[in-house]
Design a protein around this motif. Structure first.
Motif, PDB file in Angstrom:
ATOM      1  N   VAL A  49      -0.894  -8.428   6.600  1.00 29.07           N
ATOM      2  CA  VAL A  49      -1.022  -7.991   5.208  1.00 29.07           C
ATOM      3  C   VAL A  49      -1.460  -6.529   5.209  1.00 29.07           C
ATOM      4  CG1 VAL A  49      -2.162  -8.370   2.986  1.00 29.07           C
ATOM      5  CG2 VAL A  49      -1.715 -10.315   4.512  1.00 29.07           C
ATOM      6  N   VAL A  50      -0.776  -5.705   4.437  1.00 24.91           N
ATOM      7  CA  VAL A  50      -1.154  -4.296   4.296  1.00 24.91           C
ATOM      8  C   VAL A  50      -1.430  -4.027   2.825  1.00 24.91           C
ATOM      9  CG1 VAL A  50      -0.529  -1.897   4.690  1.00 24.91           C
ATOM     10  CG2 VAL A  50       0.342  -3.675   6.244  1.00 24.91           C
ATOM     11  N   GLU A  51      -2.670  -3.654   2.525  1.00 23.61           N
ATOM     12  CA  GLU A  51      -3.046  -3.295   1.166  1.00 23.61           C
ATOM     13  C   GLU A  51      -3.003  -1.779   1.025  1.00 23.61           C
ATOM     14  OE1 GLU A  51      -6.718  -5.095   0.021  1.00 23.61           O
ATOM     15  OE2 GLU A  51      -6.030  -7.129   0.486  1.00 23.61           O
ATOM     16  N   ASP A  52      -2.506  -1.331  -0.106  1.00 29.95           N
ATOM     17  CA  ASP A  52      -2.334   0.105  -0.329  1.00 29.95           C
ATOM     18  C   ASP A  52      -3.689   0.806  -0.317  1.00 29.95           C
ATOM     19  OD1 ASP A  52      -1.002   2.458  -0.839  1.00 29.95           O
ATOM     20  OD2 ASP A  52      -1.007   2.187  -3.006  1.00 29.95           O
ATOM     21  N   GLY A  53      -3.764   1.907   0.398  1.00 27.86           N
ATOM     22  CA  GLY A  53      -5.003   2.663   0.442  1.00 27.86           C
ATOM     23  C   GLY A  53      -4.986   3.682   1.550  1.00 27.86           C
ATOM     24  N   GLN A  54      -6.074   4.389   1.670  1.00 27.73           N
ATOM     25  CA  GLN A  54      -6.184   5.471   2.636  1.00 27.73           C
ATOM     26  C   GLN A  54      -6.360   4.926   4.038  1.00 27.73           C
ATOM     27  OE1 GLN A  54      -9.202   8.304   1.663  1.00 27.73           O
ATOM     28  NE2 GLN A  54      -8.730   9.680   3.365  1.00 27.73           N
TER      29      GLN A  54
END
Length: 295
Positions: A49-54
């Motif tokens: 899972v990849v959550e949007d962010g820095q």
């Protein structure tokens, strides 16, 4: 714990879409919303899972470990509570993770653990966009190598509290790295302490079915903007032939083949004075990408 069920990280989604499919060969599937990507590597509904962010050193958001039964999950919650570790059961998060039940807690370095039962299997066949076959199933997604504030202490926590078993240790400079298994895969969790390196994820290992698949992935990486962190090589302890590439989040993926399997009935804990038999030359130019998460 039975295996590494999934990993949750933070990073730039546009880069991850390209990296996950074109470089890794994972299958992109629909996430719960536009701010989340999910990738499959086998029959599970998702594995990454990849959550949007820095991107950056704190890009690891959660480690999802499989637990065999509901009773085992309850027993784990009791063990953790008895040791003064805060445990939460989050039904909404369980739905989002597509599992039957899930508890969360933090390990001794503060990494969020999502111990779960009943990770959803997809009725749709897994289809790699590059024709890659991943070695997952009961062995799990792969393994995680974590930078720890105290590797020995982390190793003890995962053994004493979470039920992992020590496979071996490897001398890394003045420190010792600890490699732990919870199924026949040589290690599912590993810990190393390095001066000046904060606690965080060092790498995620994913294993593929043939050496050709490793070589083809390396060719793709070398023609891309994603830095090779370590060249092709073979490890001393798990005998994995692999290379390392820096992800859009800043940590590395170890892309490997033919990792050693452990039989607890006959396995003897060992110690190695080097991490690799050959290869695995570190690329110092990759440090900037690791620090900033930019490829």
């Amino acid at each position: 714990m039975e295996s590494l069920g999934y990993l949750v990280v933070r990073g730039p989604l546009d880069q991850w879409k390209e990296f996950g499919t074109s470089v890794l060969g994972a299958q992109l599937v629909a996430g719960p919303d536009d701010s989340t990507l999910m990738f499959r590597t086998d029959e599970r509904a998702f594995r990454l899972v990849v959550e949007d962010g820095q991107a950056g050193p704190d890009s690891l958001l959660a480690i999802g470990f499989d637990v065999a039964t509901l009773q085992a999950l309850d027993e784990l919650a009791t063990t953790l509570t008895d040791r003064g570790i805060k445990v939460d059961e989050n039904h909404e998060l369980a739905r989002a993770r597509r599992v039957q039940r899930l508890i969360t807690f933090r390990d001794n370095d503060g990494f969020l653990i999502e111990a779960h039962v009943g990770h959803e299997l997809s009725n749709e066949p897994f289809v790699s966009p590059r024709g890659v076959s991943f070695v997952c199933g009961d062995l799990g997604l792969g393994h995680v190598f974590l930078f720890a504030s105290d590797a020995q202490q982390s190793s003890a926590f995962y053994q004493d509290v979470l039920g992992f078993r020590l496979s071996d240790t490897v001398a890394m400079g003045d420190n010792e790295a600890y490699f732990l298994h919870c199924n026949p895969r040589h290690h599912t969790a590993a810990f190393g302490t390095f001066t000046g390196v904060p606690a965080g994820i060092g790498h995620l290992m994913i294993e593929v079915g043939t050496l050709d698949q490793v070589g083809r992935a390396l060719d793709i990486v070398q023609k891309s903007s994603y830095p090779v962190q370590m060249s092709l090589g073979e490890h001393t302890n798990d005998r994995m032939t692999s290379f390392y590439v820096v992800t859009p989040s800043g940590f590395a993926i170890e892309y490997g083949y033919d990792g050693l399997l452990v039989d607890d009935a006959t396995w003897k804990v060992g110690r190695h004075d080097a991490g690799s038999i050959w290869g695995h030359q570190f690329n110092m130019d990759s440090l900037a990408a690791m620090a900033g998460g930019e490829a």
